[in-house]
Design a protein around this motif. Sequence first.
Motif, PDB file in Angstrom:
ATOM      1  N   LYS A 122      -2.863   9.737   1.599  1.00  0.00           N
ATOM      2  CA  LYS A 122      -2.883   8.470   2.282  1.00  0.00           C
ATOM      3  C   LYS A 122      -3.760   7.445   1.459  1.00  0.00           C
ATOM      4  CE  LYS A 122      -2.652  10.040   6.894  1.00  0.00           C
ATOM      5  NZ  LYS A 122      -3.443  10.250   8.202  1.00  0.00           N
ATOM      6  N   GLY A 123      -4.805   7.786   0.681  1.00  0.00           N
ATOM      7  CA  GLY A 123      -5.447   6.850  -0.193  1.00  0.00           C
ATOM      8  C   GLY A 123      -4.571   6.287  -1.203  1.00  0.00           C
ATOM      9  N   ASP A 124      -3.648   7.120  -1.655  1.00  0.00           N
ATOM     10  CA  ASP A 124      -2.677   6.446  -2.648  1.00  0.00           C
ATOM     11  C   ASP A 124      -1.747   5.491  -1.988  1.00  0.00           C
ATOM     12  OD1 ASP A 124      -4.036   8.095  -4.392  1.00  0.00           O
ATOM     13  OD2 ASP A 124      -2.465   9.746  -4.482  1.00  0.00           O
ATOM     14  N   TRP A 125      -1.392   5.603  -0.753  1.00  0.00           N
ATOM     15  CA  TRP A 125      -0.390   4.728   0.028  1.00  0.00           C
ATOM     16  C   TRP A 125      -1.168   3.989   1.019  1.00  0.00           C
ATOM     17  CZ3 TRP A 125       4.136   4.702  -2.287  1.00  0.00           C
ATOM     18  CH2 TRP A 125       4.781   5.796  -3.205  1.00  0.00           C
ATOM     19  N   ALA A 126      -2.395   3.754   0.754  1.00  0.00           N
ATOM     20  CA  ALA A 126      -3.076   2.838   1.837  1.00  0.00           C
ATOM     21  C   ALA A 126      -2.518   1.523   2.175  1.00  0.00           C
ATOM     22  CB  ALA A 126      -4.676   2.998   1.736  1.00  0.00           C
ATOM     23  N   ASP A 127      -1.947   0.867   0.924  1.00  0.00           N
ATOM     24  CA  ASP A 127      -1.469  -0.325   1.140  1.00  0.00           C
ATOM     25  C   ASP A 127       0.276  -0.574   1.829  1.00  0.00           C
ATOM     26  OD1 ASP A 127      -0.319   1.063  -1.121  1.00  0.00           O
ATOM     27  OD2 ASP A 127       0.604  -0.800  -1.897  1.00  0.00           O
ATOM     28  N   LEU A 128       0.471   0.691   2.231  1.00  0.00           N
ATOM     29  CA  LEU A 128       1.842   0.707   2.979  1.00  0.00           C
ATOM     30  C   LEU A 128       1.934   1.446   4.430  1.00  0.00           C
ATOM     31  CD1 LEU A 128       4.395   1.836  -0.128  1.00  0.00           C
ATOM     32  CD2 LEU A 128       3.805  -0.331   0.834  1.00  0.00           C
ATOM     33  N   PRO A 129       1.619   0.468   5.535  1.00  0.00           N
ATOM     34  CA  PRO A 129       1.754   1.254   6.590  1.00  0.00           C
ATOM     35  C   PRO A 129       2.852   2.103   7.225  1.00  0.00           C
ATOM     36  CG  PRO A 129       1.008  -1.389   6.702  1.00  0.00           C
ATOM     37  CD  PRO A 129       1.615  -0.840   5.399  1.00  0.00           C
ATOM     38  N   GLU A 130       3.882   1.752   6.543  1.00  0.00           N
ATOM     39  CA  GLU A 130       5.179   2.335   7.025  1.00  0.00           C
ATOM     40  C   GLU A 130       4.940   4.004   6.507  1.00  0.00           C
ATOM     41  OE1 GLU A 130       8.941   0.897   6.280  1.00  0.00           O
ATOM     42  OE2 GLU A 130       8.539  -0.719   7.289  1.00  0.00           O
ATOM     43  N   VAL A 131       4.352   4.194   5.149  1.00  0.00           N
ATOM     44  CA  VAL A 131       4.296   5.378   4.671  1.00  0.00           C
ATOM     45  C   VAL A 131       3.064   6.069   5.336  1.00  0.00           C
ATOM     46  CG1 VAL A 131       3.484   6.515   2.438  1.00  0.00           C
ATOM     47  CG2 VAL A 131       5.240   4.487   2.455  1.00  0.00           C
ATOM     48  N   LEU A 132       1.980   5.663   5.750  1.00  0.00           N
ATOM     49  CA  LEU A 132       0.846   6.027   6.448  1.00  0.00           C
ATOM     50  C   LEU A 132       1.450   6.674   7.743  1.00  0.00           C
ATOM     51  CD1 LEU A 132      -2.183   3.647   5.747  1.00  0.00           C
ATOM     52  CD2 LEU A 132      -1.500   5.831   4.529  1.00  0.00           C
ATOM     53  N   ALA A 133       2.295   5.812   8.418  1.00  0.00           N
ATOM     54  CA  ALA A 133       2.825   6.397   9.689  1.00  0.00           C
ATOM     55  C   ALA A 133       3.860   7.891   9.477  1.00  0.00           C
ATOM     56  CB  ALA A 133       3.630   5.367  10.192  1.00  0.00           C
ATOM     57  N   ARG A 152      11.371   1.411   3.312  1.00  0.00           N
ATOM     58  CA  ARG A 152      11.089   0.581   2.179  1.00  0.00           C
ATOM     59  C   ARG A 152       9.928   0.783   1.335  1.00  0.00           C
ATOM     60  NH1 ARG A 152      13.025  -5.303   2.222  1.00  0.00           N
ATOM     61  NH2 ARG A 152      13.606  -5.069   4.424  1.00  0.00           N
ATOM     62  N   LEU A 153      10.311   0.678   0.215  1.00  0.00           N
ATOM     63  CA  LEU A 153       8.917   0.713  -0.633  1.00  0.00           C
ATOM     64  C   LEU A 153       8.755  -0.319  -1.826  1.00  0.00           C
ATOM     65  CD1 LEU A 153       9.505   4.524  -1.044  1.00  0.00           C
ATOM     66  CD2 LEU A 153       7.463   3.531   0.105  1.00  0.00           C
ATOM     67  N   PRO A 154       7.972  -0.709  -2.310  1.00  0.00           N
ATOM     68  CA  PRO A 154       7.844  -1.399  -3.115  1.00  0.00           C
ATOM     69  C   PRO A 154       8.692  -1.151  -4.619  1.00  0.00           C
ATOM     70  CG  PRO A 154       5.801  -1.496  -2.357  1.00  0.00           C
ATOM     71  CD  PRO A 154       6.556  -0.330  -1.759  1.00  0.00           C
ATOM     72  N   ALA A 155       9.170  -1.965  -5.290  1.00  0.00           N
ATOM     73  CA  ALA A 155       9.918  -1.439  -6.452  1.00  0.00           C
ATOM     74  C   ALA A 155       9.378  -0.716  -7.508  1.00  0.00           C
ATOM     75  CB  ALA A 155      10.306  -2.673  -7.472  1.00  0.00           C
ATOM     76  N   GLY A 156       9.990   0.629  -7.634  1.00  0.00           N
ATOM     77  CA  GLY A 156       9.420   1.710  -8.588  1.00  0.00           C
ATOM     78  C   GLY A 156       8.560   2.492  -8.055  1.00  0.00           C
ATOM     79  N   ARG A 157       8.314   2.681  -6.581  1.00  0.00           N
ATOM     80  CA  ARG A 157       7.567   3.442  -5.989  1.00  0.00           C
ATOM     81  C   ARG A 157       7.997   4.628  -5.360  1.00  0.00           C
ATOM     82  NH1 ARG A 157       2.214   0.627  -3.220  1.00  0.00           N
ATOM     83  NH2 ARG A 157       1.661   2.796  -3.530  1.00  0.00           N
ATOM     84  N   ALA A 158       9.335   4.617  -5.159  1.00  0.00           N
ATOM     85  CA  ALA A 158      10.102   5.493  -4.302  1.00  0.00           C
ATOM     86  C   ALA A 158       9.858   7.164  -5.046  1.00  0.00           C
ATOM     87  CB  ALA A 158      11.553   5.374  -4.115  1.00  0.00           C
TER      88      ALA A 158
END
Length: 819
Positions: A264-275, A115-121
Amino acid sequence: MSKRKPAAHPVPLSPEALYRVCDPALFDFATTADLPDEADEPGPALGQDRAVEAIRFAIGMRHRGFNLFALGEEGTGRRNLILGHLREAAAARPPSDDWGYVENFAEAARPRALRLPAGRARALERDMAHLVEELGHALPAAFEAEEYRARRQMVETEAKQQREEAFSAIQQDAEAHGIALIRTPMGLGLAPSKGDEVLPPDEFKQLPDEVQTRLRAEMERLQERLESTIKQVPRWERDTRTRLRELEREAVGHAIAHLMDDLKGDWADLPEVLAYLDEVAGDVALNAQDFLPEADDAERREGRPRGPDGRFRKYRVNVLVCREGETGAPVVMETYPTQPNIIGRVEHIAQYGTLITDFNLIKAGSLHRANGGYLVLDALKLLMHPFAWEDLKRALRDREIRIESPGQAMGLISTLSLEPQPIPLDVKVVLVGDPMLYYLLSHNDPEFSELFKVSADFDWRMDRSEANTVLLARSVAGLARKEGLRPLERGAVARIVEQASREVGDSSRLSTHMASLADLVREADYWAGEDGAAHVSAAHVARAVAASVRRLDRVRDNVQEEMLAGTVHINTEGEAVGQINGLAVLELGRFSFGRPTRVTARVRFGKGDVVDIEREVQLGGPIHGKGVMILSSYLASRYATELPMALSATLVFEQSYGGIEGDSASSTELYALLSALADLPIRQNLAVTGSIDQFGRIQAIGGVNEKIEGFFDLCRARGLDGSHGVLIPAANVRHLMLREDVVEAARAGLFSVYPVETVDQGMTLLTGVPAGERDADGKFPTGSINRRVAARLGAFMRRAEDLALPRPPVGMGRNGNGG
């Protein structure tokens, strides 16, 4: 006992009662172009207040199961109205999340949903593609670095040195004891030596026994030492490989560290993406060799797909749904609701004769696209596709989207497939269908009422009030402006309002079937264009109505030709006993027309049976049969209250070769039967319609306009002389919206429409003889219709008594001797 009110002679309706005119003065504009812009929006909710309330309630109710079923006729504007309200509600909500699938590195057959915020996939998809590209440069460079090569060479040198030292020590020990370490095709071996030469067997046998014994003991000892050393070689190699892998991981870690850190710096706000990125880094470290040029060569040799479509597919992001650029919650209308189109599917590709798949071949369904918003489906189309209805219910019930093919669910497919991780579902589903489908689902599917708790019932008509008339006019004006049609004169709008009443067959109502009214406006615009007119007039609307009928009335003309030629016997002049003109309606698609039909009755002495020939030969439906039974009950209760009727009568629709249904001819059959009983002729220049109850009241029927016009057309073709007319139930007067030519004929006194309330009124008009009411002694007046009917039935009953066998005396047996 209350006294019946004498039957009043019916009076023909006035021309004004035959057609309710819409006064153009009701509108405050000359043409629809004079209306302001804010009134130009069409009113799809016209007359649908109840449905609008249900739609708004369903949208606002966020609890589980409050999905919506919109029921009503096609063309009432259901979809446009629903979509308008859904889009309005969706615009006030934030965009839904993006969804995608990525590789599950622990279990490839169970892809992970992300799951990603709108427009970020799409951004993640691009970042991963860029990462793979950069890894293709960074990893080969890391393995070509001097430091890595030196350390690798050192590890390999140490391993080689370790093996050489071990075997060198054995060799030195052997040489010190006169034994040589030799290499054979079977491996390393030991043999007695003499200097630098191996001692031949013959010479070894010539040695003293104690020397032979010593050498054999030393060789056994050295052999044990050699075997022990050889056994340690695999462990040393394994340790070497471990050190090399650790060295590779270290080199890969250093090579990709900056790449992963930036990502990771670009996706630091999304733990699922970091994992997920951590898992990617771990898999890259384990499979770093895939990024080397040698791997490309191997792919070429083996014929496997290369590049992003080959071994690097597992690092891609399959964007299932992307809300990039959207400003509100999604509103999706699925026009082809198959099971894969609703819940999604897993596709396969053929490779070397085998079907293979991976998470990149997972495709979204309409539930994925509508997740977080609204989904609109056609109920009939949904039910016609296998598994679609059941899987939609499962998704709504479980509140998750589980992609599974029908064959996979039933265990019919053995091809390797995937089990994608289910995606949480939050959607409001709207089904659009006709009322019968809604009631069938409510009755036969227990889950339906739990999942679709709200119904929006769209009405096909509304009151013809002044306010609704003005709203309809504004809706027509909005349509004309929206589609670039010519402005309509207010007389044309008034004529459309009148046609809206004609559509529903009720002068006090208006049709809400906006599709047919919109087509009428478009056709009227066409005829205005043919005339070169700047505006659409009432004449153009009338021409459009006539042209639409003209395109469909071939069968009606053929039926009338048969009547005029005498092939079908319908009399419109003179009198006849037991014969009457009835009226029926034939429907051909959306076009219906009236057809006169001859109903006849014959009576004779009998056992009290009224035989409906149509029902006996199974051409009459149950409702028609009910009407015949009601007239039989009326006849018996009025004329034979004390004795059974000794009557046998037959009723038939002459020259009828198809099925007959409905009770609208029950009064017609009763009139013919009373005429036959009273031996009074019925006027053939009149036609009759209406059902009856057990008390002789004439009840309303359907299709009254078409029935009147059908008889009028026949009479006009033969020549109107002022005697022709139709008897209709008085309750149907409000439904009259007759054609202009019928109204003009009535105004000229050439054709009449009589409202009838009772059978007595109808018989009086049809025969010209008073029906007659019972006096204080229960007798009908002499010469009245009812007196003649009662007398005829009485004669039948007396004859039955005359023919009856004499009853035996009291106490006597059948043989007359008391035995």
